[in-house]
Design a protein around this motif. Sequence first.
Motif: not given
Length: 76
Positions: A39-42, A64-73
């Motif tokens: 989880v990057p600071d950004s 729950v399904h993301a492979t990268d934290a940025v996928e949240l957005f």
Amino acid sequence: MAIQYFRRHPLAEQVRAEGRIQERQEMTLRVLEWRGIPVPDSVRERVLACEDLGRLEVWAQRAVHATDAVELFACE
């Protein structure tokens, strides 16, 4: 009587809402961390800055399904 009044008081509702927001922010980040996703600071800052429960719910579901934290957005 005083306890019932406090439960209905706008300040009490605000405190409860803030608690729900903080819980959802923390849960979203924890799910990513539990899954071993960095989880990057950004991302952390954006999640912790969000006060929209609906948006936080969507992000928690995506975590729950993301492979990268940025996928949240995604799609925003």
